[in-house]
Design a protein around this motif. Structure first.
Motif, PDB file in Angstrom:
ATOM      1  N   THR A  97       8.995   7.426  -9.215  1.00 50.96           N
ATOM      2  CA  THR A  97       8.880   7.977  -7.876  1.00 50.96           C
ATOM      3  C   THR A  97       7.960   9.187  -7.899  1.00 50.96           C
ATOM      4  O   THR A  97       7.700   9.765  -8.949  1.00 50.96           O
ATOM      5  CB  THR A  97      10.260   8.398  -7.338  1.00 50.96           C
ATOM      6  OG1 THR A  97      10.852   9.335  -8.250  1.00 50.96           O
ATOM      7  CG2 THR A  97      11.177   7.202  -7.186  1.00 50.96           C
ATOM      8  N   SER A  98       7.471   9.567  -6.714  1.00 46.31           N
ATOM      9  CA  SER A  98       6.564  10.705  -6.618  1.00 46.31           C
ATOM     10  C   SER A  98       6.963  11.571  -5.428  1.00 46.31           C
ATOM     11  O   SER A  98       7.306  11.045  -4.360  1.00 46.31           O
ATOM     12  CB  SER A  98       5.123  10.213  -6.435  1.00 46.31           C
ATOM     13  OG  SER A  98       4.222  11.288  -6.348  1.00 46.31           O
ATOM     14  N   CYS A 123       8.670   9.605 -14.423  1.00 45.92           N
ATOM     15  CA  CYS A 123       7.339   9.487 -15.026  1.00 45.92           C
ATOM     16  C   CYS A 123       6.452  10.700 -14.735  1.00 45.92           C
ATOM     17  O   CYS A 123       5.234  10.639 -14.927  1.00 45.92           O
ATOM     18  CB  CYS A 123       6.659   8.207 -14.547  1.00 45.92           C
ATOM     19  SG  CYS A 123       7.633   6.715 -14.849  1.00 45.92           S
ATOM     20  N   ASN A 124       7.072  11.801 -14.268  1.00 45.21           N
ATOM     21  CA  ASN A 124       6.353  13.067 -14.086  1.00 45.21           C
ATOM     22  C   ASN A 124       5.163  12.912 -13.151  1.00 45.21           C
ATOM     23  O   ASN A 124       4.047  13.312 -13.448  1.00 45.21           O
ATOM     24  CB  ASN A 124       5.893  13.632 -15.444  1.00 45.21           C
ATOM     25  CG  ASN A 124       5.326  15.023 -15.338  1.00 45.21           C
ATOM     26  OD1 ASN A 124       5.799  15.839 -14.548  1.00 45.21           O
ATOM     27  ND2 ASN A 124       4.304  15.318 -16.121  1.00 45.21           N
ATOM     28  N   TRP A 152       0.797  -1.234   0.000  1.00 45.96           N
ATOM     29  CA  TRP A 152       0.000   0.000   0.000  1.00 45.96           C
ATOM     30  C   TRP A 152       0.832   1.287   0.000  1.00 45.96           C
ATOM     31  O   TRP A 152       0.265   2.379  -0.080  1.00 45.96           O
ATOM     32  CB  TRP A 152      -0.987   0.060   1.173  1.00 45.96           C
ATOM     33  CG  TRP A 152      -1.729  -1.193   1.490  1.00 45.96           C
ATOM     34  CD1 TRP A 152      -1.822  -1.805   2.702  1.00 45.96           C
ATOM     35  CD2 TRP A 152      -2.520  -1.999   0.604  1.00 45.96           C
ATOM     36  NE1 TRP A 152      -2.595  -2.932   2.643  1.00 45.96           N
ATOM     37  CE2 TRP A 152      -3.044  -3.085   1.349  1.00 45.96           C
ATOM     38  CE3 TRP A 152      -2.826  -1.930  -0.758  1.00 45.96           C
ATOM     39  CZ2 TRP A 152      -3.844  -4.076   0.809  1.00 45.96           C
ATOM     40  CZ3 TRP A 152      -3.633  -2.924  -1.298  1.00 45.96           C
ATOM     41  CH2 TRP A 152      -4.134  -3.977  -0.519  1.00 45.96           C
ATOM     42  N   TRP A 153       2.162   1.165   0.056  1.00 44.68           N
ATOM     43  CA  TRP A 153       2.992   2.374   0.084  1.00 44.68           C
ATOM     44  C   TRP A 153       4.073   2.358  -0.997  1.00 44.68           C
ATOM     45  O   TRP A 153       4.987   3.178  -0.955  1.00 44.68           O
ATOM     46  CB  TRP A 153       3.642   2.535   1.463  1.00 44.68           C
ATOM     47  CG  TRP A 153       2.627   2.880   2.509  1.00 44.68           C
ATOM     48  CD1 TRP A 153       2.005   2.017   3.363  1.00 44.68           C
ATOM     49  CD2 TRP A 153       2.091   4.179   2.791  1.00 44.68           C
ATOM     50  NE1 TRP A 153       1.109   2.688   4.160  1.00 44.68           N
ATOM     51  CE2 TRP A 153       1.146   4.018   3.851  1.00 44.68           C
ATOM     52  CE3 TRP A 153       2.309   5.448   2.266  1.00 44.68           C
ATOM     53  CZ2 TRP A 153       0.426   5.094   4.370  1.00 44.68           C
ATOM     54  CZ3 TRP A 153       1.596   6.514   2.799  1.00 44.68           C
ATOM     55  CH2 TRP A 153       0.665   6.334   3.838  1.00 44.68           C
ATOM     56  N   ASN A 154       3.982   1.436  -1.947  1.00 45.04           N
ATOM     57  CA  ASN A 154       5.034   1.340  -2.967  1.00 45.04           C
ATOM     58  C   ASN A 154       4.612   1.932  -4.309  1.00 45.04           C
ATOM     59  O   ASN A 154       5.252   1.697  -5.338  1.00 45.04           O
ATOM     60  CB  ASN A 154       5.491  -0.114  -3.150  1.00 45.04           C
ATOM     61  CG  ASN A 154       4.330  -1.058  -3.412  1.00 45.04           C
ATOM     62  OD1 ASN A 154       3.224  -0.619  -3.738  1.00 45.04           O
ATOM     63  ND2 ASN A 154       4.575  -2.357  -3.278  1.00 45.04           N
ATOM     64  N   TRP A 155       3.511   2.689  -4.310  1.00 45.04           N
ATOM     65  CA  TRP A 155       3.086   3.416  -5.513  1.00 45.04           C
ATOM     66  C   TRP A 155       3.961   4.659  -5.657  1.00 45.04           C
ATOM     67  O   TRP A 155       4.299   5.288  -4.656  1.00 45.04           O
ATOM     68  CB  TRP A 155       1.613   3.818  -5.384  1.00 45.04           C
ATOM     69  CG  TRP A 155       1.049   4.472  -6.615  1.00 45.04           C
ATOM     70  CD1 TRP A 155       0.407   3.854  -7.636  1.00 45.04           C
ATOM     71  CD2 TRP A 155       1.087   5.861  -6.953  1.00 45.04           C
ATOM     72  NE1 TRP A 155       0.035   4.771  -8.589  1.00 45.04           N
ATOM     73  CE2 TRP A 155       0.453   6.016  -8.200  1.00 45.04           C
ATOM     74  CE3 TRP A 155       1.614   7.006  -6.352  1.00 45.04           C
ATOM     75  CZ2 TRP A 155       0.315   7.252  -8.835  1.00 45.04           C
ATOM     76  CZ3 TRP A 155       1.496   8.237  -6.975  1.00 45.04           C
ATOM     77  CH2 TRP A 155       0.855   8.349  -8.203  1.00 45.04           C
ATOM     78  N   PRO A 156       4.350   5.071  -6.871  1.00 45.12           N
ATOM     79  CA  PRO A 156       3.984   4.494  -8.174  1.00 45.12           C
ATOM     80  C   PRO A 156       5.000   3.516  -8.745  1.00 45.12           C
ATOM     81  O   PRO A 156       4.896   3.108  -9.892  1.00 45.12           O
ATOM     82  CB  PRO A 156       3.921   5.747  -9.053  1.00 45.12           C
ATOM     83  CG  PRO A 156       5.024   6.604  -8.513  1.00 45.12           C
ATOM     84  CD  PRO A 156       5.011   6.393  -7.023  1.00 45.12           C
ATOM     85  N   GLY A 157       6.028   3.143  -7.926  1.00 42.76           N
ATOM     86  CA  GLY A 157       7.099   2.304  -8.461  1.00 42.76           C
ATOM     87  C   GLY A 157       6.630   0.997  -9.039  1.00 42.76           C
ATOM     88  O   GLY A 157       7.209   0.497 -10.012  1.00 42.76           O
ATOM     89  N   VAL A 158       5.541   0.408  -8.448  1.00 44.47           N
ATOM     90  CA  VAL A 158       5.066  -0.894  -8.920  1.00 44.47           C
ATOM     91  C   VAL A 158       4.192  -0.784 -10.159  1.00 44.47           C
ATOM     92  O   VAL A 158       3.776  -1.794 -10.710  1.00 44.47           O
ATOM     93  CB  VAL A 158       4.284  -1.627  -7.817  1.00 44.47           C
ATOM     94  CG1 VAL A 158       5.192  -1.935  -6.639  1.00 44.47           C
ATOM     95  CG2 VAL A 158       3.079  -0.810  -7.373  1.00 44.47           C
TER      96      VAL A 158
END
Length: 481
Positions: free
Chosen positions: A202-203, A208-209, A173-179
């Motif tokens: 990454t964010s 990936c902006n 639940w905390w690995n967005w947006p890498g996955v």
């Protein structure tokens, strides 16, 4: 997502399938077969295998087949970001008032508002999270959907979506947006537009902006997105020289994301695993906020997203293309994009590379380090301009403009990027201001409102400043509704 039907009786199904069996469907699966509302999913194209299908048959008011689907309820995943990480305000439920079959072969996800003003809606996910293409092959995820049939102030805050998340997200639940996230259909505010996006890296920011992602958009062909059913699909293709994800509406490829647009590690982290599918209608949040916000007192509850079917297909590596050409043009782009795209016949709603001008005054090109590579226009200063001929805005008015800009201008130096039609001296239809962004290769996407534009025009970008110094670089621009 960060971001009247006819009953399907068995006799009707047999009649539809018999009729469709006479249609030659291209193995690329990018040829849209027009189906009546409530019709069954089309037959599996030659060269593909069906790995998942739900046609949503069942009694009116009944729930989903929980062997295939699971309900996500509440306002977040357990231990995950609040409001699903997007700021949406509804509470998701498994109540048939929010999520149920309609008895006519459709799933309806319906936002509701109670007397106290609290919103509820529905979010459902496939139990399977292993959807990915085989080595050297292709995966196609497709659904036939009518967006909530509401527009204008009554649609404020609506955010329907059909999308996919990388399997490693479940339980973390905390690995967005890498996955990785693949948004096949998103829409906000009842606008006649489909947005498609890939999220990765990454964010905020990153390759990936984020949180914007690598996105594209277009008007729904024919009937509006809200006024009728359309088929939305993504093809994740490992058979091409450069792996890519292509996005379609009614068989039209309107957006493509390639592996070479980001670094190898970012692409691998987003694609070295399976995905699960999500259908939901959010209310409020970051995406609607970018288009005026909501919901508010004028927003009408009770308008469902109607889903006719969801299908997942796989094609093995090495499958030969059909000998009969598809009825739509080939959609796979060249493995190496041209440095300067051809002039004329430009789509206003797809990114127009700044270096593809037809004529200019005072500009120069350079290699960019921005996502996707290529070139940008540099040394832009007061009095410079570039023209892009034959930009097609279509019959639905464009009202927004975006430019991808960077600036290393000295303090106190700024200027305007202006849009003019058919002449460099015409009155601007819109503009935005730019000052130092942190460097000449420190890129950001800047939006602006413009006077409504329809039809086809030569678009002049003019650069105006009260100082003589260079004030901006430009990588690409596009328009929106």
């Amino acid at each position: 997502m960060r971001q009247t039907s006819h009953t399907k009786r068995p006799a009707v199904r047999r009649a539809v399938l018999a009729a469709l069996s006479t249609i030659a469907v291209a193995a690329a699966a990018s040829v849209a077969v027009v189906l009546p509302a409530g019709a069954t999913a089309p037959p599996t194209p030659a060269g593909w295998s069906q790995v998942f299908l739900d046609d949503f048959d069942g009694p009116a008011g009944s729930g989903l087949n929980t062997a295939d689907w699971q309900y996500t309820t509440g306002t977040s995943y357990p231990g995950g970001p609040e409001r699903f990480g997007t700021g949406e305000i509804e509470t998701m439920t498994a109540d048939p008032a929010n999520v149920s079959l309609d008895g006519a072969g459709n799933l309806r996800i319906t936002p509701r508002r109670d007397a106290a003003g609290n919103w509820t809606s529905g979010r459902v996910e496939t139990r399977r999270s292993d959807f990915q293409p085989p080595a050297g092959g292709t995966l196609r995820a497709e659904a036939r959907i009518q967006m909530p049939n509401v527009t204008g102030p009554a649609a404020k805050g609506y955010w329907p979506a059909f999308w996919m998340l990388g399997a490693p997200y479940r339980g973390n639940w905390w690995n967005w947006p890498g996955v990785g996230e693949i948004d096949i259909l998103e829409n906000v505010q009842g606008i006649n537009q489909v947005w498609a996006t890939m999220h990765c890296g990454t964010s905020p920011g990153g390759p990936c902006n984020e949180k914007s992602g690598i996105g594209g958009q277009r008007v729904c062909p024919g009937t509006s997105c809200q006024g009728g059913f359309h088929t939305y699909a993504a093809e994740w293709d490992r058979s091409t020289a450069v792996e890519q994800v292509r996005f379609y509406v009614d068989g039209i490829n309107f957006h493509t994301v390639r592996a070479d647009q980001v670094d190898a590690a970012t692409w691998t982290n987003a694609t070295n695993h399976g995905y699960f599918i999500i259908l939901n209608v959010a209310m409020g949040g970051e995406f609607p906020a970018a288009f005026g916000g909501g919901p508010d007192a004028a927003t009408e509850p009770g308008h469902p997203m109607v889903v006719d079917y969801v299908s997942v297909l796989r094609r093995a590596g090495g499958t030969a293309p059909p000998t009969t050409p598809p009825t739509t043009p080939p959609t796979t782009p060249p493995t190496t994009p041209p440095t300067t795209p051809p002039a004329g016949n430009r789509d206003a709603y797809a990114p127009i590379q700044a270096e593809s001008y037809d004529s200019q005054a005072g500009v120069a090109k350079e290699t960019t380090t921005d996502t996707g590579g290529g070139q940008d226009l540099t040394t832009l200063a007061n009095g410079d301009w570039a023209v892009y001929k034959g930009v097609d805005f279509g019959p639905a008015a464009a009202r927004q403009f975006r430019g991808r800009v960077a600036s290393g201008a000295a303090g106190g130096v700024s200027g305007l990027v202006e849009v003019r039609l058919d002449s460099p001296t015409a009155a601007p239809v819109g503009s935005f201001s730019v000052a130092n962004t942190g460097g000449w290769q420190s890129w950001r996407t800047v939006p602006a409102n413009i006077t409504a534009i329809t039809g086809t025009h030569d678009v002049y970008l003019t650069f105006t400043s009260g100082q003589s110094a260079d004030f901006v670089n430009l990588n690409w621009f596009d328009f929106g509704h």
